[in-house]
Design a protein around this motif. Structure first.
Motif, PDB file in Angstrom:
ATOM      1  N   GLU A 199      51.257  10.438  96.727  1.00 28.10           N
ATOM      2  CA  GLU A 199      50.018  10.530  95.964  1.00 28.10           C
ATOM      3  C   GLU A 199      49.819  11.938  95.426  1.00 28.10           C
ATOM      4  O   GLU A 199      49.923  12.916  96.150  1.00 28.10           O
ATOM      5  CB  GLU A 199      48.833  10.133  96.850  1.00 28.10           C
ATOM      6  CG  GLU A 199      47.504  10.040  96.114  1.00 28.10           C
ATOM      7  CD  GLU A 199      46.426   9.402  96.979  1.00 28.10           C
ATOM      8  OE1 GLU A 199      46.160   8.199  96.818  1.00 28.10           O
ATOM      9  OE2 GLU A 199      45.863  10.123  97.827  1.00 28.10           O
ATOM     10  N   VAL A 200      49.544  12.003  94.120  1.00 26.69           N
ATOM     11  CA  VAL A 200      49.213  13.262  93.460  1.00 26.69           C
ATOM     12  C   VAL A 200      47.971  12.999  92.630  1.00 26.69           C
ATOM     13  O   VAL A 200      47.919  12.019  91.885  1.00 26.69           O
ATOM     14  CB  VAL A 200      50.360  13.752  92.544  1.00 26.69           C
ATOM     15  CG1 VAL A 200      50.051  15.156  92.038  1.00 26.69           C
ATOM     16  CG2 VAL A 200      51.676  13.727  93.272  1.00 26.69           C
ATOM     17  N   THR A 201      46.959  13.840  92.738  1.00 26.01           N
ATOM     18  CA  THR A 201      45.701  13.597  92.019  1.00 26.01           C
ATOM     19  C   THR A 201      45.375  14.737  91.067  1.00 26.01           C
ATOM     20  O   THR A 201      45.814  15.878  91.255  1.00 26.01           O
ATOM     21  CB  THR A 201      44.533  13.418  92.994  1.00 26.01           C
ATOM     22  OG1 THR A 201      44.380  14.606  93.766  1.00 26.01           O
ATOM     23  CG2 THR A 201      44.779  12.241  93.920  1.00 26.01           C
ATOM     24  N   GLN A 249      53.776  20.060  89.283  1.00 29.91           N
ATOM     25  CA  GLN A 249      54.014  20.452  90.669  1.00 29.91           C
ATOM     26  C   GLN A 249      55.124  19.603  91.266  1.00 29.91           C
ATOM     27  O   GLN A 249      55.433  18.516  90.769  1.00 29.91           O
ATOM     28  CB  GLN A 249      52.728  20.303  91.497  1.00 29.91           C
ATOM     29  CG  GLN A 249      52.239  18.872  91.650  1.00 29.91           C
ATOM     30  CD  GLN A 249      50.909  18.785  92.373  1.00 29.91           C
ATOM     31  OE1 GLN A 249      49.952  19.437  91.985  1.00 29.91           O
ATOM     32  NE2 GLN A 249      50.843  17.975  93.422  1.00 29.91           N
ATOM     33  N   THR A 278      39.233  10.589  87.682  1.00 37.57           N
ATOM     34  CA  THR A 278      40.315  11.127  88.513  1.00 37.57           C
ATOM     35  C   THR A 278      41.568  10.293  88.302  1.00 37.57           C
ATOM     36  O   THR A 278      41.508   9.057  88.334  1.00 37.57           O
ATOM     37  CB  THR A 278      39.938  11.108  90.004  1.00 37.57           C
ATOM     38  OG1 THR A 278      38.747  11.867  90.199  1.00 37.57           O
ATOM     39  CG2 THR A 278      41.051  11.690  90.860  1.00 37.57           C
ATOM     40  N   TYR A 293      53.490   8.399  89.825  1.00 36.75           N
ATOM     41  CA  TYR A 293      53.340   9.729  90.418  1.00 36.75           C
ATOM     42  C   TYR A 293      54.203  10.763  89.716  1.00 36.75           C
ATOM     43  O   TYR A 293      53.849  11.943  89.620  1.00 36.75           O
ATOM     44  CB  TYR A 293      53.635   9.687  91.920  1.00 36.75           C
ATOM     45  CG  TYR A 293      55.065   9.384  92.298  1.00 36.75           C
ATOM     46  CD1 TYR A 293      56.010  10.399  92.416  1.00 36.75           C
ATOM     47  CD2 TYR A 293      55.469   8.077  92.573  1.00 36.75           C
ATOM     48  CE1 TYR A 293      57.330  10.122  92.782  1.00 36.75           C
ATOM     49  CE2 TYR A 293      56.770   7.787  92.942  1.00 36.75           C
ATOM     50  CZ  TYR A 293      57.700   8.800  93.032  1.00 36.75           C
ATOM     51  OH  TYR A 293      58.995   8.520  93.398  1.00 36.75           O
ATOM     52  N   GLN A 338      51.897  23.010 100.607  1.00 39.43           N
ATOM     53  CA  GLN A 338      52.904  22.271  99.841  1.00 39.43           C
ATOM     54  C   GLN A 338      53.979  21.720 100.768  1.00 39.43           C
ATOM     55  O   GLN A 338      55.178  21.823 100.502  1.00 39.43           O
ATOM     56  CB  GLN A 338      53.519  23.178  98.776  1.00 39.43           C
ATOM     57  CG  GLN A 338      52.505  23.782  97.820  1.00 39.43           C
ATOM     58  CD  GLN A 338      53.136  24.684  96.780  1.00 39.43           C
ATOM     59  OE1 GLN A 338      54.355  24.691  96.589  1.00 39.43           O
ATOM     60  NE2 GLN A 338      52.310  25.460  96.089  1.00 39.43           N
ATOM     61  N   ARG A 350      48.581  13.852 105.220  1.00 36.72           N
ATOM     62  CA  ARG A 350      48.143  14.980 104.400  1.00 36.72           C
ATOM     63  C   ARG A 350      48.743  16.274 104.934  1.00 36.72           C
ATOM     64  O   ARG A 350      49.103  16.358 106.113  1.00 36.72           O
ATOM     65  CB  ARG A 350      46.613  15.084 104.408  1.00 36.72           C
ATOM     66  CG  ARG A 350      45.926  13.972 103.639  1.00 36.72           C
ATOM     67  CD  ARG A 350      44.444  14.288 103.427  1.00 36.72           C
ATOM     68  NE  ARG A 350      43.815  13.316 102.539  1.00 36.72           N
ATOM     69  CZ  ARG A 350      43.258  12.190 102.930  1.00 36.72           C
ATOM     70  NH1 ARG A 350      43.243  11.887 104.220  1.00 36.72           N
ATOM     71  NH2 ARG A 350      42.716  11.364 102.052  1.00 36.72           N
ATOM     72  N   SER A 385      44.569  21.604 101.475  1.00 38.46           N
ATOM     73  CA  SER A 385      44.855  21.114 100.125  1.00 38.46           C
ATOM     74  C   SER A 385      45.762  22.064  99.347  1.00 38.46           C
ATOM     75  O   SER A 385      46.371  21.673  98.352  1.00 38.46           O
ATOM     76  CB  SER A 385      43.538  20.909  99.363  1.00 38.46           C
ATOM     77  OG  SER A 385      42.845  22.135  99.211  1.00 38.46           O
ATOM     78  N   TYR A 392      45.153   9.163  89.684  1.00 42.75           N
ATOM     79  CA  TYR A 392      45.936   9.049  90.919  1.00 42.75           C
ATOM     80  C   TYR A 392      47.382   8.727  90.556  1.00 42.75           C
ATOM     81  O   TYR A 392      47.659   7.670  89.984  1.00 42.75           O
ATOM     82  CB  TYR A 392      45.375   7.951  91.809  1.00 42.75           C
ATOM     83  CG  TYR A 392      44.027   8.264  92.418  1.00 42.75           C
ATOM     84  CD1 TYR A 392      43.939   8.785  93.702  1.00 42.75           C
ATOM     85  CD2 TYR A 392      42.853   8.064  91.706  1.00 42.75           C
ATOM     86  CE1 TYR A 392      42.698   9.094  94.261  1.00 42.75           C
ATOM     87  CE2 TYR A 392      41.611   8.370  92.249  1.00 42.75           C
ATOM     88  CZ  TYR A 392      41.546   8.882  93.528  1.00 42.75           C
ATOM     89  OH  TYR A 392      40.324   9.191  94.067  1.00 42.75           O
ATOM     90  N   SER A 420      50.046  15.558  97.129  1.00 43.76           N
ATOM     91  CA  SER A 420      48.749  15.809  97.759  1.00 43.76           C
ATOM     92  C   SER A 420      48.666  15.076  99.091  1.00 43.76           C
ATOM     93  O   SER A 420      48.057  15.559 100.053  1.00 43.76           O
ATOM     94  CB  SER A 420      47.609  15.344  96.848  1.00 43.76           C
ATOM     95  OG  SER A 420      47.688  15.940  95.576  1.00 43.76           O
ATOM     96  N   SER A 421      49.260  13.903  99.143  1.00 47.27           N
ATOM     97  CA  SER A 421      49.279  13.089 100.364  1.00 47.27           C
ATOM     98  C   SER A 421      50.310  11.986 100.196  1.00 47.27           C
ATOM     99  O   SER A 421      50.871  11.799  99.107  1.00 47.27           O
ATOM    100  CB  SER A 421      47.892  12.483 100.638  1.00 47.27           C
ATOM    101  OG  SER A 421      47.489  11.663  99.564  1.00 47.27           O
TER     102      SER A 421
END
Length: 406
Positions: A104-106, A220, A121, A210, A81, A64, A78, A123, A224-225
């Protein structure tokens, strides 16, 4: 007088006052039962959490963004970037101790189909994600690498999404739902995992490529991770060192500079949760153990009363040759007998409650065998410690004064 005779005399003395002896044992029974129940709940909770975390892979690694200082203010991780496509691609090229990698992008929002909707949510993941998190597609199939390249509007959904959007039992495969006005075609349904220990519905998820989330939903260019799986749980530390070096090189960090990312392993999370549960269990057991202290004081009180009531008997026994140590040993045996009998009954009550009653309240329970041994030992210690003062009082009596006592 030998030990066997002393034991017979002690058993008879305890049996002659059944109600008083039982009331003395009652404190021990409650205390031991409470300790075992608390231990079983703590152990059961720890095993439940470990089992649940294991379902996500014991070799799971999560990267992260790290917190950063801007203008003297520490930023929310969070909002950072620091994880980019170049990081993901370099990890794929240079990994040795890592088998699977998924950026991972949420995004959270409403999923809609017809007149039905639900909050969920999304993912954004790669095709490796299901293997990393040990998800199984029950119906249909997962999206493909081609879908990722095209940022295709396809998704794999959990059981909760299906139940909420298709309550009539309609087959969801091939149906198009909308998420934030973006149409998504369902290509697969995940096998149900249910709720986790934190009360979160693990089936309320949508998994999409993703690239789809990055380009069509979140707009974006960062992640996110990044989630990975080490080759084995034992190689997790080696994998963390490898990933750290790759990311530091890619971010061109100087040797003295702090990491602008964090890497956490599932094993580390397990250890943290186990440590937390151990602390909670200790607190609960200590609280329950106070009842044993009170029970021990009760035994000492009853034994002092017994010594007073049997003063003449003690004097007669001394007059016919019984020594102080023999008299002391007899009362110690009586004290241990009361404590030990109460302890055994407490173990039975605690074990039975843990196995049959605690699960009825939805709490995990697992009685550790060592807890039974510890309870047995503690009961013996209570009998000896709290029986010592009454035993010494009996042993130190003057035979003539004792015989003359009315």
């Amino acid at each position: 007088m030998n030990i066997l005779n002393l034991f017979k005399v002690s058993v008879k003395a305890v049996a002659n006052n059944k109600m008083r002896s039982f009331l003395s044992m009652l404190g021990i029974i409650i205390g031991v039962a409470a300790v075992i129940i608390m231990m079983s709940i703590g152990q059961g909770s720890k095993e439940s959490i470990r089992a649940e975390l294991s379902t996500m892979g014991t070799n799971l690694l999560t990267i992260r963004p790290g917190a950063d200082m801007r203008g003297g203010v520490r930023q929310d991780p969070s909002a950072m970037q620091t994880l980019k496509m170049a990081d993901y691609e370099r990890i794929l090229r240079e990994k040795k101790f890592v088998t699977k990698v998924s950026p991972e992008v949420t995004a959270g929002g409403q999923a809609v189909y017809g007149n039905n909707n639900t909050t969920t949510t999304v993912y954004g993941e790669s095709t490796d994600y299901l293997d990393i998190k040990q998800w199984t597609v029950e119906d249909g199939e997962c999206f493909t690498d081609e879908d990722i390249r095209k940022a295709a509007k396809v998704c794999v959904v959990g059981k909760t999404i299906v139940d909420e959007l298709f309550p009539g039992g309609t087959d969801p495969i091939g149906k198009t739902i909308r998420f934030k006005s973006i149409p998504m075609r369902i290509v697969g349904v995940l096998k149900s995992k249910g709720y986790n220990s934190w009360g979160m519905d693990q089936d309320n998820v949508m998994i999409v490529p993703y690239t789809t989330v990055m380009k069509r939903i979140a707009a974006q260019t960062f992640f996110s991770s990044i989630v990975c799986s080490a080759m084995t749980e034992e190689l997790s530390d080696a994998a963390i060192e490898e990933l750290t070096q790759i990311l530091r090189d890619n971010h061109k960090l100087k040797e003295e500079a702090a990491d602008d990312f964090t890497i956490r392993s599932q094993a580390e999370m397990m250890q943290t949760m186990s440590s937390t549960m151990d602390t909670v269990t200790i607190i609960l057991v200590v609280a329950a153990a106070f009842s044993l202290l009170v029970a021990g004081i009760g035994i000492m009180n009853i034994m002092l009363v017994s010594v007073t009531e049997r003063t003449k008997e003690i004097g007669l026994r001394m007059a016919v040759g019984a020594t102080g140590p023999v008299i002391s040993l007899q009362f110690l045996i009586e004290s241990v007998l009361i404590s030990l009998t109460g302890g055994l009954l407490g173990i039975a009550v605690g074990w039975g409650t843990s196995l049959f009653v605690v699960p009825l309240f939805g709490m995990p329970s697992s009685v550790p065998i060592w807890a039974v041994g510890v309870s047995f030992f503690v009961c013996v210690c209570i009998g000896v410690l709290f029986g010592y003062i009454p035993a010494q009082k009996a042993a130190n009596m003057d035979p003539i004064e004792a015989i003359r006592h009315e």
